[in-house]
Design a protein around this motif. Sequence first.
Motif, mmCIF file in Angstrom:
data_model
loop_
_atom_site.group_PDB
_atom_site.id
_atom_site.type_symbol
_atom_site.label_atom_id
_atom_site.label_comp_id
_atom_site.label_asym_id
_atom_site.label_seq_id
_atom_site.Cartn_x
_atom_site.Cartn_y
_atom_site.Cartn_z
ATOM 1 N N ALA A 82 24.981 24.778 54.354
ATOM 2 C CA ALA A 82 25.242 23.339 54.429
ATOM 3 C C ALA A 82 25.484 22.971 55.893
ATOM 4 O O ALA A 82 26.125 23.726 56.630
ATOM 5 N N ALA A 83 24.929 21.849 56.301
ATOM 6 C CA ALA A 83 25.023 21.467 57.715
ATOM 7 C C ALA A 83 24.799 19.965 57.871
ATOM 8 O O ALA A 83 24.372 19.294 56.926
ATOM 9 N N ASP A 84 25.062 19.464 59.071
ATOM 10 C CA ASP A 84 24.792 18.055 59.380
ATOM 11 C C ASP A 84 23.294 17.782 59.436
ATOM 12 O O ASP A 84 22.849 16.714 59.062
ATOM 13 N N THR A 85 22.547 18.748 59.921
ATOM 14 C CA THR A 85 21.089 18.581 60.025
ATOM 15 C C THR A 85 20.432 19.069 58.744
ATOM 16 O O THR A 85 20.961 19.931 58.042
ATOM 17 N N SER A 86 19.270 18.529 58.470
ATOM 18 C CA SER A 86 18.541 18.953 57.274
ATOM 19 C C SER A 86 17.974 20.360 57.480
ATOM 20 O O SER A 86 17.802 20.819 58.615
ATOM 21 N N ARG A 87 17.667 20.999 56.378
ATOM 22 C CA ARG A 87 17.030 22.315 56.462
ATOM 23 C C ARG A 87 15.695 22.208 57.186
ATOM 24 O O ARG A 87 15.301 23.115 57.910
ATOM 25 N N GLU A 88 15.008 21.101 56.982
ATOM 26 C CA GLU A 88 13.709 20.886 57.630
ATOM 27 C C GLU A 88 13.859 20.859 59.156
ATOM 28 O O GLU A 88 13.086 21.499 59.874
ATOM 29 N N GLY B 230 21.133 9.983 69.446
ATOM 30 C CA GLY B 230 21.688 9.881 68.109
ATOM 31 C C GLY B 230 22.125 11.167 67.451
ATOM 32 O O GLY B 230 22.582 11.155 66.305
ATOM 33 N N LEU B 231 22.006 12.296 68.133
ATOM 34 C CA LEU B 231 22.444 13.558 67.536
ATOM 35 C C LEU B 231 23.942 13.726 67.707
ATOM 36 O O LEU B 231 24.487 13.467 68.790
ATOM 37 N N SER B 232 24.603 14.145 66.638
ATOM 38 C CA SER B 232 26.034 14.438 66.721
ATOM 39 C C SER B 232 26.225 15.770 67.446
ATOM 40 O O SER B 232 25.269 16.543 67.616
ATOM 41 N N ILE C 20 23.624 18.969 67.371
ATOM 42 C CA ILE C 20 23.144 19.653 68.578
ATOM 43 C C ILE C 20 23.426 21.152 68.467
ATOM 44 O O ILE C 20 22.561 21.981 68.762
ATOM 45 N N PHE C 21 24.627 21.495 68.012
ATOM 46 C CA PHE C 21 24.963 22.910 67.833
ATOM 47 C C PHE C 21 24.011 23.571 66.837
ATOM 48 O O PHE C 21 23.507 24.669 67.076
ATOM 49 N N GLU C 22 23.766 22.907 65.714
ATOM 50 C CA GLU C 22 22.913 23.477 64.676
ATOM 51 C C GLU C 22 21.471 23.655 65.149
ATOM 52 O O GLU C 22 20.844 24.681 64.873
ATOM 53 N N VAL C 23 20.954 22.681 65.874
ATOM 54 C CA VAL C 23 19.594 22.792 66.423
ATOM 55 C C VAL C 23 19.545 23.910 67.462
ATOM 56 O O VAL C 23 18.592 24.694 67.501
#
Length: 116
Positions: free
Chosen positions: A34-40, A81-83, A87-90
């Motif tokens: 689970a994360a802020d960003t989508s799996r895609e 617009g990235l939180s 940014i960490f997740e990417v």
Amino acid sequence: SGSDGVVDGMEAAERLKRLSSAATALTRAVLESAADTSREVRREAFDGSVRDAGVAGYVALVEREARLVTDSQLTQLRQEGLSKDAIFEVTAAAAVGAARRRFDAGVAMVHCEGGL
């Protein structure tokens, strides 16, 4: 390993198996948790195939030379617009994806050379 530091084939194969399992677990954690960003989005960053031009350049830099990332680049991503979490997740997805490609290439080379 022996006293001379040489690893026999069985020991090397077992180490490689453990490393492969750990790499798979890390990949799953980055891509499926689970994360802020989508799996895609995380999959795109992992694969180095981000469609968003602003993020694509950042991902490419993380893949090549993460140490060169600057505060101004992070600020730009925030302005787009990235939180901070996104940014960490990417970043994590891009770094793990690049590392995984290198790991897989090394494993393939060892197998190709008849090492294991």
